[in-house]
Design a protein around this motif. Sequence first.
Motif, short mmCIF file in Angstrom:
data_model
loop_
_atom_site.label_atom_id
_atom_site.label_comp_id
_atom_site.label_asym_id
_atom_site.label_seq_id
_atom_site.Cartn_x
_atom_site.Cartn_y
_atom_site.Cartn_z
N SER A 149 9.10 6.00 -0.55
CA SER A 149 8.46 6.30 -1.84
C SER A 149 8.17 7.78 -1.98
O SER A 149 8.44 8.40 -3.02
CB SER A 149 7.16 5.50 -1.98
N MET B 263 7.08 -2.61 -3.75
CA MET B 263 6.29 -1.69 -2.92
C MET B 263 6.86 -0.28 -2.99
O MET B 263 6.12 0.70 -3.14
CB MET B 263 6.27 -2.18 -1.47
N GLY C 71 6.39 1.00 -6.65
CA GLY C 71 4.97 1.28 -6.87
C GLY C 71 4.53 2.54 -6.16
O GLY C 71 3.75 3.33 -6.70
N GLY C 72 5.04 2.73 -4.94
CA GLY C 72 4.74 3.97 -4.21
C GLY C 72 5.29 5.19 -4.92
O GLY C 72 4.63 6.23 -4.99
N PHE D 150 0.15 -0.47 -2.97
CA PHE D 150 1.58 -0.64 -2.68
C PHE D 150 1.86 -0.64 -1.19
O PHE D 150 2.93 -1.07 -0.76
CB PHE D 150 2.41 0.46 -3.37
N GLN D 151 0.90 -0.17 -0.38
CA GLN D 151 1.16 -0.05 1.05
C GLN D 151 0.58 -1.19 1.88
O GLN D 151 1.25 -1.73 2.75
CB GLN D 151 0.58 1.29 1.56
N PRO E 27 1.71 -3.67 -6.48
CA PRO E 27 2.34 -2.35 -6.62
C PRO E 27 2.57 -1.92 -8.07
O PRO E 27 2.67 -0.72 -8.35
CB PRO E 27 3.68 -2.52 -5.89
N GLY F 19 0.54 0.77 -9.65
CA GLY F 19 0.91 2.16 -9.49
C GLY F 19 1.38 2.77 -10.80
O GLY F 19 1.13 3.96 -11.07
#
Length: 258
Positions: A68, A147, A150-151, A211-212, A232, A235
Amino acid sequence: MKLYLRFIGIQIRSQMQYKASFLMTVIGQFMVSFTAFLGVYFLFARFHEVAGFTYREVLICFSVVLMSFSLAECFVRGFDIFPRLIRSGELDRILIRPRSEIFQVLASHIEFSRVGRLLQAVLMLAIAIPGSGIDWSAGRVLTLVLMILGGLAVYSGLFMLYAGISFFTIEGLEFMNIFTDGSREFGKYPLSVYGKGVLTFLTFVIPIALFQYYPLLYLVGRSPHAGLMLLPLCGFLFLIPCYAFFRFGLHRYKSTGS
Protein backbone atom coordinates in the motif's frame (compact mmCIF):
# COMPACT_ATOMS: atom_id res chain seq x y z
CA MET A 1 -7.94 9.33 -17.49
CA LYS A 2 -6.55 9.43 -21.03
CA LEU A 3 -4.53 12.54 -20.19
CA TYR A 4 -3.29 10.96 -16.95
CA LEU A 5 -2.10 7.90 -18.88
CA ARG A 6 -0.22 10.21 -21.22
CA PHE A 7 1.50 11.78 -18.21
CA ILE A 8 2.41 8.30 -16.97
CA GLY A 9 3.98 7.55 -20.35
CA ILE A 10 5.94 10.81 -20.21
CA GLN A 11 7.19 10.05 -16.71
CA ILE A 12 8.27 6.53 -17.69
CA ARG A 13 10.19 7.78 -20.73
CA SER A 14 11.79 10.52 -18.63
CA GLN A 15 12.95 8.19 -15.87
CA MET A 16 14.18 5.57 -18.31
CA GLN A 17 16.54 8.06 -19.96
CA TYR A 18 18.99 7.06 -17.24
CA LYS A 19 18.41 3.32 -17.09
CA ALA A 20 21.39 2.49 -14.88
CA SER A 21 20.37 5.11 -12.31
CA PHE A 22 16.77 3.90 -12.38
CA LEU A 23 17.84 0.27 -11.93
CA MET A 24 20.17 1.06 -9.05
CA THR A 25 17.42 3.05 -7.33
CA VAL A 26 15.00 0.13 -7.72
CA ILE A 27 17.60 -2.27 -6.28
CA GLY A 28 18.29 0.15 -3.43
CA GLN A 29 14.59 0.39 -2.59
CA PHE A 30 14.35 -3.40 -2.68
CA MET A 31 17.35 -3.86 -0.38
CA VAL A 32 16.09 -1.33 2.18
CA SER A 33 12.86 -3.28 2.48
CA PHE A 34 14.76 -6.56 2.43
CA THR A 35 16.67 -5.62 5.58
CA ALA A 36 13.33 -5.06 7.33
CA PHE A 37 12.22 -8.49 6.11
CA LEU A 38 15.41 -10.02 7.52
CA GLY A 39 14.65 -8.41 10.88
CA VAL A 40 11.28 -10.18 10.94
CA TYR A 41 12.85 -13.45 9.77
CA PHE A 42 15.54 -13.52 12.47
CA LEU A 43 13.04 -12.55 15.15
CA PHE A 44 10.86 -15.54 14.30
CA ALA A 45 13.91 -17.78 14.03
CA ARG A 46 14.27 -17.17 17.77
CA PHE A 47 10.62 -16.73 18.79
CA HIS A 48 7.90 -18.74 17.05
CA GLU A 49 5.16 -16.16 17.51
CA VAL A 50 4.61 -12.53 18.52
CA ALA A 51 1.50 -11.73 20.57
CA GLY A 52 -0.03 -14.93 19.22
CA PHE A 53 0.66 -14.18 15.55
CA THR A 54 2.75 -16.60 13.50
CA TYR A 55 5.57 -15.78 11.10
CA ARG A 56 3.45 -16.12 7.97
CA GLU A 57 0.59 -14.11 9.43
CA VAL A 58 3.02 -11.29 10.20
CA LEU A 59 4.44 -11.51 6.69
CA ILE A 60 0.96 -11.04 5.23
CA CYS A 61 0.45 -8.03 7.50
CA PHE A 62 3.84 -6.56 6.55
CA SER A 63 3.39 -7.16 2.82
CA VAL A 64 -0.01 -5.41 2.80
CA VAL A 65 1.41 -2.31 4.51
CA LEU A 66 4.50 -2.23 2.29
CA MET A 67 2.49 -2.73 -0.90
CA SER A 68 0.00 0.00 0.00
CA PHE A 69 2.76 2.42 0.94
CA SER A 70 4.75 1.68 -2.22
CA LEU A 71 1.74 2.29 -4.46
CA ALA A 72 0.99 5.56 -2.66
CA GLU A 73 4.61 6.69 -2.94
CA CYS A 74 4.59 5.85 -6.63
CA PHE A 75 1.34 7.51 -7.70
CA VAL A 76 0.75 10.13 -4.98
CA ARG A 77 4.35 11.30 -4.69
CA GLY A 78 3.37 14.77 -5.90
CA PHE A 79 1.74 15.51 -2.52
CA ASP A 80 4.78 14.20 -0.66
CA ILE A 81 7.02 16.77 -2.38
CA PHE A 82 4.36 19.49 -2.29
CA PRO A 83 6.41 21.94 -0.16
CA ARG A 84 8.91 22.03 -3.03
CA LEU A 85 6.16 23.21 -5.39
CA ILE A 86 5.33 26.06 -3.01
CA ARG A 87 8.93 27.16 -2.47
CA SER A 88 9.81 27.07 -6.17
CA GLY A 89 6.68 28.93 -7.25
CA GLU A 90 5.59 26.02 -9.42
CA LEU A 91 2.26 25.99 -7.62
CA ASP A 92 1.49 29.45 -9.05
CA ARG A 93 1.70 28.02 -12.56
CA ILE A 94 -0.46 25.06 -11.55
CA LEU A 95 -3.19 27.38 -10.27
CA ILE A 96 -3.54 29.33 -13.52
CA ARG A 97 -3.93 26.22 -15.67
CA PRO A 98 -7.42 25.00 -16.58
CA ARG A 99 -6.95 21.50 -15.13
CA SER A 100 -7.71 20.52 -11.52
CA GLU A 101 -4.93 21.22 -9.00
CA ILE A 102 -5.27 17.69 -7.63
CA PHE A 103 -4.82 16.18 -11.09
CA GLN A 104 -1.77 18.32 -11.83
CA VAL A 105 -0.10 17.51 -8.50
CA LEU A 106 -0.72 13.79 -9.00
CA ALA A 107 0.66 13.91 -12.55
CA SER A 108 3.62 16.14 -11.69
CA HIS A 109 5.67 13.40 -10.07
CA ILE A 110 5.19 9.65 -10.46
CA GLU A 111 8.03 7.71 -8.86
CA PHE A 112 8.31 4.37 -10.65
CA SER A 113 11.53 3.48 -8.85
CA ARG A 114 9.31 2.54 -5.87
CA VAL A 115 8.63 -0.68 -7.75
CA GLY A 116 11.58 -2.09 -5.78
CA ARG A 117 9.57 -1.98 -2.56
CA LEU A 118 6.52 -3.27 -4.38
CA LEU A 119 8.46 -6.31 -5.60
CA GLN A 120 9.61 -6.96 -2.04
CA ALA A 121 5.99 -6.87 -0.85
CA VAL A 122 4.92 -9.29 -3.58
CA LEU A 123 7.80 -11.61 -2.66
CA MET A 124 6.80 -11.64 1.02
CA LEU A 125 3.20 -12.34 0.10
CA ALA A 126 4.32 -15.22 -2.13
CA ILE A 127 6.30 -16.66 0.79
CA ALA A 128 3.49 -16.19 3.32
CA ILE A 129 0.45 -17.50 1.45
CA PRO A 130 1.41 -21.17 0.79
CA GLY A 131 2.01 -22.06 4.44
CA SER A 132 -0.45 -19.67 6.05
CA GLY A 133 -3.21 -22.26 6.45
CA ILE A 134 -5.80 -19.75 5.22
CA ASP A 135 -8.87 -21.17 3.48
CA TRP A 136 -8.79 -18.89 0.43
CA SER A 137 -12.46 -18.36 -0.27
CA ALA A 138 -13.67 -15.55 -2.52
CA GLY A 139 -14.37 -13.47 0.59
CA ARG A 140 -10.83 -13.77 1.88
CA VAL A 141 -9.32 -12.96 -1.51
CA LEU A 142 -11.54 -9.87 -1.59
CA THR A 143 -10.41 -9.03 1.96
CA LEU A 144 -6.77 -9.06 0.90
CA VAL A 145 -7.50 -6.85 -2.12
CA LEU A 146 -9.50 -4.40 0.01
CA MET A 147 -6.70 -4.25 2.60
CA ILE A 148 -4.24 -3.15 -0.09
CA LEU A 149 -6.64 -0.64 -1.66
CA GLY A 150 -7.69 0.70 1.74
CA GLY A 151 -4.05 1.15 2.68
CA LEU A 152 -3.43 3.00 -0.56
CA ALA A 153 -6.33 5.34 0.29
CA VAL A 154 -5.09 5.98 3.85
CA TYR A 155 -1.52 6.74 2.78
CA SER A 156 -2.79 8.93 -0.06
CA GLY A 157 -4.86 10.84 2.49
CA LEU A 158 -1.83 11.26 4.76
CA PHE A 159 0.25 12.63 1.88
CA MET A 160 -2.58 15.03 1.03
CA LEU A 161 -2.80 16.09 4.68
CA TYR A 162 0.95 16.71 4.66
CA ALA A 163 0.54 18.90 1.57
CA GLY A 164 -2.28 20.83 3.24
CA ILE A 165 -0.14 21.59 6.30
CA SER A 166 2.63 22.94 4.07
CA PHE A 167 0.36 25.81 2.97
CA PHE A 168 0.77 27.24 6.47
CA THR A 169 4.37 26.19 7.21
CA ILE A 170 5.93 26.44 3.68
CA GLU A 171 8.38 23.78 4.80
CA GLY A 172 7.10 20.26 5.35
CA LEU A 173 6.74 19.04 8.92
CA GLU A 174 8.86 16.00 9.68
CA PHE A 175 6.46 14.72 12.34
CA MET A 176 4.16 13.53 9.53
CA ASN A 177 6.78 10.91 8.72
CA ILE A 178 5.71 9.18 11.92
CA PHE A 179 2.47 8.23 10.17
CA THR A 180 3.89 7.57 6.69
CA ASP A 181 7.42 6.16 6.81
CA GLY A 182 6.99 5.33 10.48
CA SER A 183 3.84 3.28 9.97
CA ARG A 184 5.59 1.39 7.19
CA GLU A 185 8.14 0.28 9.77
CA PHE A 186 5.96 -0.49 12.80
CA GLY A 187 3.27 -1.85 10.45
CA LYS A 188 5.46 -4.92 10.09
CA TYR A 189 3.54 -6.38 13.01
CA PRO A 190 -0.18 -6.36 13.84
CA LEU A 191 -0.88 -3.10 15.65
CA SER A 192 -2.24 -4.83 18.76
CA VAL A 193 1.39 -5.70 19.55
CA TYR A 194 2.01 -2.05 20.54
CA GLY A 195 -0.73 -1.85 23.14
CA LYS A 196 -4.34 -0.72 23.41
CA GLY A 197 -3.55 3.01 23.37
CA VAL A 198 -1.68 2.86 20.06
CA LEU A 199 -4.31 0.59 18.55
CA THR A 200 -7.09 2.98 19.58
CA PHE A 201 -5.27 6.00 18.13
CA LEU A 202 -4.57 4.19 14.86
CA THR A 203 -8.22 3.15 14.66
CA PHE A 204 -10.11 6.38 15.35
CA VAL A 205 -7.61 9.13 14.47
CA ILE A 206 -5.28 7.80 11.78
CA PRO A 207 -7.17 4.73 10.51
CA ILE A 208 -4.19 2.50 9.74
CA ALA A 209 -5.60 -0.34 11.86
CA LEU A 210 -8.75 -0.40 9.72
CA PHE A 211 -6.83 -1.84 6.79
CA GLN A 212 -3.92 -3.45 8.64
CA TYR A 213 -5.16 -5.13 11.83
CA TYR A 214 -8.92 -5.77 11.95
CA PRO A 215 -9.36 -7.30 8.46
CA LEU A 216 -6.24 -9.39 9.14
CA LEU A 217 -8.11 -11.03 12.03
CA TYR A 218 -10.81 -12.20 9.63
CA LEU A 219 -8.32 -13.08 6.89
CA VAL A 220 -6.30 -15.48 9.09
CA GLY A 221 -9.39 -16.90 10.81
CA ARG A 222 -8.93 -15.25 14.21
CA SER A 223 -12.34 -13.59 13.99
CA PRO A 224 -15.55 -15.02 12.46
CA HIS A 225 -17.01 -11.58 11.73
CA ALA A 226 -17.09 -11.18 7.97
CA GLY A 227 -17.92 -7.49 8.38
CA LEU A 228 -14.25 -6.86 9.22
CA MET A 229 -13.40 -7.39 5.57
CA LEU A 230 -15.20 -4.15 4.71
CA LEU A 231 -13.35 -1.95 7.21
CA PRO A 232 -10.57 -1.03 4.71
CA LEU A 233 -13.23 0.88 2.75
CA CYS A 234 -13.15 3.43 5.59
CA GLY A 235 -9.78 4.42 4.19
CA PHE A 236 -11.63 6.07 1.30
CA LEU A 237 -13.77 7.98 3.82
CA PHE A 238 -10.53 9.20 5.39
CA LEU A 239 -9.76 10.90 2.07
CA ILE A 240 -12.71 13.27 2.56
CA PRO A 241 -11.38 15.27 5.56
CA CYS A 242 -7.86 15.15 4.09
CA TYR A 243 -9.13 16.62 0.82
CA ALA A 244 -11.21 19.21 2.69
CA PHE A 245 -8.15 20.32 4.68
CA PHE A 246 -6.09 20.55 1.48
CA ARG A 247 -8.75 22.77 -0.11
CA PHE A 248 -8.89 24.85 3.07
CA GLY A 249 -5.16 25.47 2.81
CA LEU A 250 -5.34 26.11 -0.93
CA HIS A 251 -7.92 28.87 -0.45
CA ARG A 252 -5.54 30.59 1.97
CA TYR A 253 -2.43 30.14 -0.14
CA LYS A 254 -0.18 33.15 -0.65
CA SER A 255 2.60 32.94 -3.21
CA THR A 256 6.15 32.81 -1.89
CA GLY A 257 7.18 35.05 -4.77
CA SER A 258 9.78 32.57 -6.04
